[in-house]
Write a protein that holds these residues in place. Sequence first.
Motif, PDB file in Angstrom:
ATOM      1  N   THR A 239       0.879  -1.165   0.000  1.00 54.40           N
ATOM      2  CA  THR A 239       0.000   0.000   0.000  1.00 54.40           C
ATOM      3  C   THR A 239       0.920   1.218   0.000  1.00 54.40           C
ATOM      4  O   THR A 239       1.936   1.243   0.697  1.00 54.40           O
TER       5      THR A 239
ATOM      6  N   HIS B 295       1.344   5.138   0.673  1.00 52.49           N
ATOM      7  CA  HIS B 295       0.749   6.307   1.326  1.00 52.49           C
ATOM      8  C   HIS B 295       1.775   7.391   1.603  1.00 52.49           C
ATOM      9  O   HIS B 295       1.445   8.415   2.197  1.00 52.49           O
TER      10      HIS B 295
ATOM     11  N   ARG C 223      -5.348   7.522   4.206  1.00 51.63           N
ATOM     12  CA  ARG C 223      -4.993   6.102   4.310  1.00 51.63           C
ATOM     13  C   ARG C 223      -5.776   5.360   5.386  1.00 51.63           C
ATOM     14  O   ARG C 223      -5.779   4.154   5.430  1.00 51.63           O
TER      15      ARG C 223
ATOM     16  N   CYS D 128      -3.598   3.472  11.004  1.00 52.54           N
ATOM     17  CA  CYS D 128      -2.288   2.866  10.753  1.00 52.54           C
ATOM     18  C   CYS D 128      -1.679   2.447  12.087  1.00 52.54           C
ATOM     19  O   CYS D 128      -2.203   2.760  13.158  1.00 52.54           O
ATOM     20  N   SER D 129      -0.570   1.750  12.021  1.00 49.38           N
ATOM     21  CA  SER D 129       0.056   1.240  13.242  1.00 49.38           C
ATOM     22  C   SER D 129       0.452   2.371  14.187  1.00 49.38           C
ATOM     23  O   SER D 129       0.358   2.214  15.406  1.00 49.38           O
TER      24      SER D 129
END
Length: 135
Positions: A58, A60, A89, A92-93
């Motif tokens: 992915t 971003h 996006r 996210c982590s």
Amino acid sequence: AGYHLEIPFTFFERLRMLQAVAEELEWGPREVSIVPFPLHRPELHNYYIPRDTHFFLTIHDSNAKKLAEELQALGFRVRVLWEKPPEKRGICSTDILQRMKDGEPWEHLVPPSTALLMKAWGIPKRLHDLSLKPS
């Protein structure tokens, strides 16, 4: 251990989380392989990664785009699942780690097996403690 906020997990912890999710999804060794390799050392990738590997990425930010280009230049097959600007996006982590550090709910954002391991390893406390250390 030498943890820091940007990468608060050991290789073994990351590997175990991926294995647990694969087991949770009932993916066996024929469906998925986890191959460690030095992401930021493309000149070494041929020594770690089988030539027929498919990368699903992915995009971003410029770092992800650069990685895709480097892998393609080395002859690996790359499939971009989506390309979005950072603000579009989604979760996210970094967002999940921030929630852990701040004591906010995060378990609903990860697979159940991942939440169990992170709690067992004390990851939320580790992140909180790391955030208190001077840089």
